[in-house]
Design a protein around this motif. Structure first.
Motif, PDB file in Angstrom:
ATOM      1  N   SER A  82       1.741  -2.539  -3.317  1.00  0.00           N
ATOM      2  CA  SER A  82       1.287  -1.721  -2.189  1.00  0.00           C
ATOM      3  C   SER A  82       1.819  -0.300  -2.309  1.00  0.00           C
ATOM      4  CB  SER A  82       1.783  -2.320  -0.866  1.00  0.00           C
ATOM      5  OG  SER A  82       1.261  -3.604  -0.652  1.00  0.00           O
ATOM      6  N   ARG A 106      -8.333  -4.571   2.088  1.00  0.00           N
ATOM      7  CA  ARG A 106      -7.112  -4.256   1.338  1.00  0.00           C
ATOM      8  C   ARG A 106      -6.480  -2.937   1.787  1.00  0.00           C
ATOM      9  NH1 ARG A 106      -7.357  -3.191  -3.903  1.00  0.00           N
ATOM     10  NH2 ARG A 106      -9.499  -2.387  -3.868  1.00  0.00           N
ATOM     11  N   PHE A 107      -7.302  -1.971   2.150  1.00  0.00           N
ATOM     12  CA  PHE A 107      -6.813  -0.664   2.568  1.00  0.00           C
ATOM     13  C   PHE A 107      -6.986  -0.505   4.069  1.00  0.00           C
ATOM     14  CE2 PHE A 107      -7.607   1.874  -1.632  1.00  0.00           C
ATOM     15  CZ  PHE A 107      -6.917   0.899  -2.326  1.00  0.00           C
ATOM     16  N   MET A 151      -2.337   0.904   1.318  1.00  0.00           N
ATOM     17  CA  MET A 151      -3.081   0.248   0.248  1.00  0.00           C
ATOM     18  C   MET A 151      -2.325  -1.006  -0.189  1.00  0.00           C
ATOM     19  SD  MET A 151      -4.291   3.563  -1.977  1.00  0.00           S
ATOM     20  CE  MET A 151      -2.629   3.959  -2.513  1.00  0.00           C
ATOM     21  N   LEU A 177      -3.230  -3.984  -4.508  1.00  0.00           N
ATOM     22  CA  LEU A 177      -3.800  -2.981  -5.402  1.00  0.00           C
ATOM     23  C   LEU A 177      -4.253  -3.599  -6.716  1.00  0.00           C
ATOM     24  CD1 LEU A 177      -1.377  -0.081  -4.585  1.00  0.00           C
ATOM     25  CD2 LEU A 177      -3.868   0.078  -4.511  1.00  0.00           C
ATOM     26  N   ASP A 223      -8.130   0.566  -8.875  1.00  0.00           N
ATOM     27  CA  ASP A 223      -7.787   1.519  -7.816  1.00  0.00           C
ATOM     28  C   ASP A 223      -7.085   2.760  -8.380  1.00  0.00           C
ATOM     29  OD1 ASP A 223      -6.895  -1.283  -5.775  1.00  0.00           O
ATOM     30  OD2 ASP A 223      -8.725  -0.079  -5.639  1.00  0.00           O
ATOM     31  N   VAL A 260      -2.139   1.878 -11.073  1.00  0.00           N
ATOM     32  CA  VAL A 260      -1.922   0.447 -10.902  1.00  0.00           C
ATOM     33  C   VAL A 260      -2.044  -0.217 -12.264  1.00  0.00           C
ATOM     34  CG1 VAL A 260      -2.603  -1.640  -9.677  1.00  0.00           C
ATOM     35  CG2 VAL A 260      -2.937   0.601  -8.609  1.00  0.00           C
TER      36      VAL A 260
END
Length: 124
Positions: A16, A66-67, A82, A85, A89, A122
């Motif tokens: 995150s 997710r966000f 976020m 991830l 992303d 990520v």
């Protein structure tokens, strides 16, 4: 109007990050803020948007669930939390502002003011 984004970094997949965007010089209570990202070799993509008033939030399908975009009007700051991830992303994340409210997730070129961008990486 000036925007200062922060909070990017490098995380492993599943991790995150929380991005922040502080806005200065804003004189209107109207308008909207958004987060836009650009992956290497790809066009800019709107990720999320929020009006300065009202409760509606707008997300790209790729980040829904997710966000989370949120705002603190007292601090003139917008956030992008976020979670979960994914490597896809990865990119430079920009915060942006527009004068008019939004009713759908707006296209990147509809924003008037832009921050400097913050890198999100990520790894798998």
């Amino acid at each position: 109007v000036q925007l200062q984004a922060s909070g990017g970094g490098s995380v492993q997949a599943g991790g995150s990050l929380r991005l922040s965007c502080e806005v200065s010089g804003r004189t209107s209570s109207n308008g909207a803020m958004g987060w836009i990202r650009q992956a290497p070799g790809k066009e800019r993509e709107s990720v999320a948007a929020i009006n300065w008033s009202g409760g509606r939030l707008f997300y790209a399908d790729s980040v829904k669930g997710r966000f989370t975009i949120s705002r603190d009007n007292s601090r003139n700051t917008v956030y992008l939390q976020m979670n979960s991830l994914k490597p896809e992303d990865t990119g430079v994340y920009y915060c942006a502002a527009r004068i008019n409210r939004v009713v759908v997730l707006p296209a990147p070129d509809s924003y008037t003011y832009w921050g400097q961008g913050t890198q999100v990486t990520v790894s798998s």
